[in-house]
Design a protein around this motif. Structure first.
Motif, short mmCIF file in Angstrom:
data_model
loop_
_atom_site.label_atom_id
_atom_site.label_comp_id
_atom_site.label_asym_id
_atom_site.label_seq_id
_atom_site.Cartn_x
_atom_site.Cartn_y
_atom_site.Cartn_z
N LEU A 149 0.85 -1.19 0.00
CA LEU A 149 0.00 0.00 0.00
C LEU A 149 0.88 1.23 0.00
CD1 LEU A 149 -2.65 1.58 0.31
CD2 LEU A 149 -2.52 1.14 2.79
N LEU A 150 0.71 2.09 -0.99
CA LEU A 150 1.46 3.33 -1.11
C LEU A 150 0.51 4.50 -0.94
CD1 LEU A 150 3.68 2.40 -4.18
CD2 LEU A 150 4.30 2.28 -1.77
N VAL A 151 0.88 5.44 -0.07
CA VAL A 151 0.03 6.58 0.23
C VAL A 151 0.84 7.86 0.12
CG1 VAL A 151 -1.58 7.60 1.87
CG2 VAL A 151 -1.19 5.13 1.91
N ALA A 152 0.40 8.78 -0.74
CA ALA A 152 1.04 10.09 -0.87
C ALA A 152 0.25 11.08 -0.02
CB ALA A 152 1.07 10.54 -2.33
N MET A 153 0.97 11.83 0.83
CA MET A 153 0.32 12.77 1.74
C MET A 153 1.12 14.06 1.85
SD MET A 153 -0.89 10.23 4.86
CE MET A 153 -1.99 11.50 5.54
N PRO A 163 10.99 19.15 3.16
CA PRO A 163 10.01 18.42 2.35
C PRO A 163 8.59 18.69 2.84
CG PRO A 163 11.85 17.00 2.96
CD PRO A 163 12.00 18.26 3.75
N GLN A 164 7.69 18.88 1.90
CA GLN A 164 6.30 19.16 2.23
C GLN A 164 5.39 17.96 2.02
OE1 GLN A 164 5.47 22.72 3.33
NE2 GLN A 164 7.51 21.94 3.72
N LEU A 165 5.91 16.94 1.32
CA LEU A 165 5.12 15.76 0.98
C LEU A 165 5.80 14.51 1.54
CD1 LEU A 165 4.39 16.66 -2.74
CD2 LEU A 165 3.12 17.36 -0.70
N VAL A 166 5.00 13.45 1.71
CA VAL A 166 5.51 12.20 2.28
C VAL A 166 4.91 11.02 1.52
CG1 VAL A 166 5.79 10.80 4.35
CG2 VAL A 166 5.60 13.29 4.56
N LEU A 167 5.76 10.07 1.12
CA LEU A 167 5.29 8.80 0.58
C LEU A 167 5.36 7.77 1.69
CD1 LEU A 167 4.37 7.06 -1.80
CD2 LEU A 167 6.79 6.54 -2.23
N ARG A 168 4.21 7.20 2.03
CA ARG A 168 4.14 6.19 3.10
C ARG A 168 3.86 4.83 2.46
NH1 ARG A 168 3.97 9.74 7.28
NH2 ARG A 168 2.76 11.66 6.98
N PRO A 193 -0.52 15.89 -3.42
CA PRO A 193 0.24 14.78 -3.98
C PRO A 193 -0.64 13.59 -4.37
CG PRO A 193 0.39 14.73 -1.60
CD PRO A 193 -0.37 15.98 -1.95
N ALA A 194 -0.16 12.83 -5.34
CA ALA A 194 -0.81 11.58 -5.74
C ALA A 194 0.27 10.57 -6.10
CB ALA A 194 -1.73 11.81 -6.93
N VAL A 195 0.02 9.31 -5.81
CA VAL A 195 0.94 8.23 -6.19
C VAL A 195 0.26 7.36 -7.22
CG1 VAL A 195 0.21 6.87 -4.17
CG2 VAL A 195 2.35 6.31 -5.35
N LEU A 196 0.96 7.11 -8.33
CA LEU A 196 0.42 6.34 -9.44
C LEU A 196 1.29 5.10 -9.67
CD1 LEU A 196 -0.14 9.31 -11.92
CD2 LEU A 196 -1.76 8.40 -10.26
N LEU A 197 0.67 3.99 -10.02
CA LEU A 197 1.37 2.74 -10.30
C LEU A 197 0.94 2.22 -11.66
CD1 LEU A 197 0.86 1.07 -6.81
CD2 LEU A 197 3.04 1.89 -7.69
N GLY A 198 1.93 1.73 -12.44
CA GLY A 198 1.57 1.18 -13.74
C GLY A 198 2.80 0.79 -14.52
N GLY A 199 2.56 0.18 -15.67
CA GLY A 199 3.65 -0.23 -16.55
C GLY A 199 4.07 -1.67 -16.30
N ASN A 200 4.93 -2.17 -17.17
CA ASN A 200 5.47 -3.52 -17.06
C ASN A 200 6.94 -3.49 -17.45
OD1 ASN A 200 5.71 -6.28 -16.81
ND2 ASN A 200 4.75 -6.74 -18.77
N PRO A 201 7.85 -3.54 -16.48
CA PRO A 201 7.59 -3.77 -15.05
C PRO A 201 6.92 -2.55 -14.39
CG PRO A 201 9.89 -3.24 -15.39
CD PRO A 201 9.29 -3.39 -16.75
N GLU A 202 6.26 -2.81 -13.27
CA GLU A 202 5.51 -1.77 -12.59
C GLU A 202 6.42 -0.66 -12.08
OE1 GLU A 202 1.68 -2.23 -9.92
OE2 GLU A 202 3.48 -2.50 -8.69
N GLN A 203 6.00 0.57 -12.26
CA GLN A 203 6.74 1.74 -11.79
C GLN A 203 5.88 2.57 -10.85
OE1 GLN A 203 8.44 4.07 -14.94
NE2 GLN A 203 9.09 2.29 -16.12
N THR A 204 6.53 3.25 -9.94
CA THR A 204 5.86 4.18 -9.02
C THR A 204 6.16 5.60 -9.46
OG1 THR A 204 6.09 2.63 -7.18
CG2 THR A 204 5.62 4.93 -6.63
#
Length: 226
Positions: A149-153, A163-168, A193-204
């Motif tokens: 689980l990836l959460v951008a906050m 830093p103003q943003l955090v990836l958890r 912020p937003a976190v996106l996942l996709g591609g092959n291999p998967e990228q963040t």
């Protein structure tokens, strides 16, 4: 197949669904309206492994959930203490269940609570991070192909050079790791912020807005760079 959305008004929620098996992707039924006693800012929606829909929202400085399985009738509180009027939550399907993430600026903490699809109740409330002005009210989540689980906050540091943003990240063993990124500068303030996942291999890929000189732009953040 069915796709649903939750809509937010001042004192009510509405859940509407489209049935892709119908000609023209017509609504599966009339929208379900849920009146609430108080001001709403946002709500999110997730579907568990059993096909049941859940919504989560902040109301009265507490975090609440409802589910389609009981007709959206019963509101269940998942938080234990009052946050601030500015705090929000998000729900996401992960690890064979659903989890709620919320900010709590009153306690300077980001919390998480998970419920297995095979259990009747919620698990313990987990502190993701405490102290250091780490909590704020921007939350976007994604789940990787391997179950992380990836959460951008956003945090509340609001200091130049910090830093103003955090990836958890919540690993499959339930342990959390927080990685701050995107420092504030004299000409730009990272936000949304937003976190996106996709591609092959998967990228963040991390995406956020940057406000500067009375305007804004969209920024892609990857490998420590904009």
């Amino acid at each position: 197949r069915q796709a649903c959305a939750v809509l937010v008004a001042a004192r009510r929620l509405a859940i509407t669904c489209l049935d892709w098996r119908r000609a023209g992707n017509e609504p599966a039924a009339k929208p379900v309206e849920i009146p609430v006693d108080g001001k709403l800012e946002t709500a999110t929606l997730a579907r568990n492994t059993k096909g049941e829909w859940w919504i989560a929202y902040g109301l009265g400085r507490e975090m609440w959930v409802r589910r389609s399985g009981d007709g959206w009738i019963r509101a269940e509180k998942v938080s234990a203490t009052a946050a601030t009027d500015d705090d929000i939550c998000a729900i996401v399907a992960v690890g064979g269940g659903v989890g709620v993430i919320w900010s709590d600026q009153a306690a300077d903490t980001v919390w998480f609570r998970w419920r297995s699809d095979n259990e009747k109740g919620w698990g313990a409330i987990e502190p993701i991070e405490q102290g250091g002005k780490n909590a704020d009210d921007h939350i976007r989540a994604s789940v990787s192909a391997d179950g992380r689980l990836l959460v951008a906050m956003k945090n509340s540091v609001d200091a130049l050079g910090s830093p103003q943003l955090v990836l958890r990240e919540r690993r499959r063993d339930g342990k959390w790791q927080s990685t701050p990124y995107a420092p504030r500068t004299a000409t730009g303030e990272p936000s949304r912020p937003a976190v996106l996942l996709g591609g092959n291999p998967e990228q963040t890929i991390l995406v956020h807005s940057r406000y500067f000189k009375g305007s804004s732009e969209i920024v892609r953040w990857k490998d420590g760079r904009e």
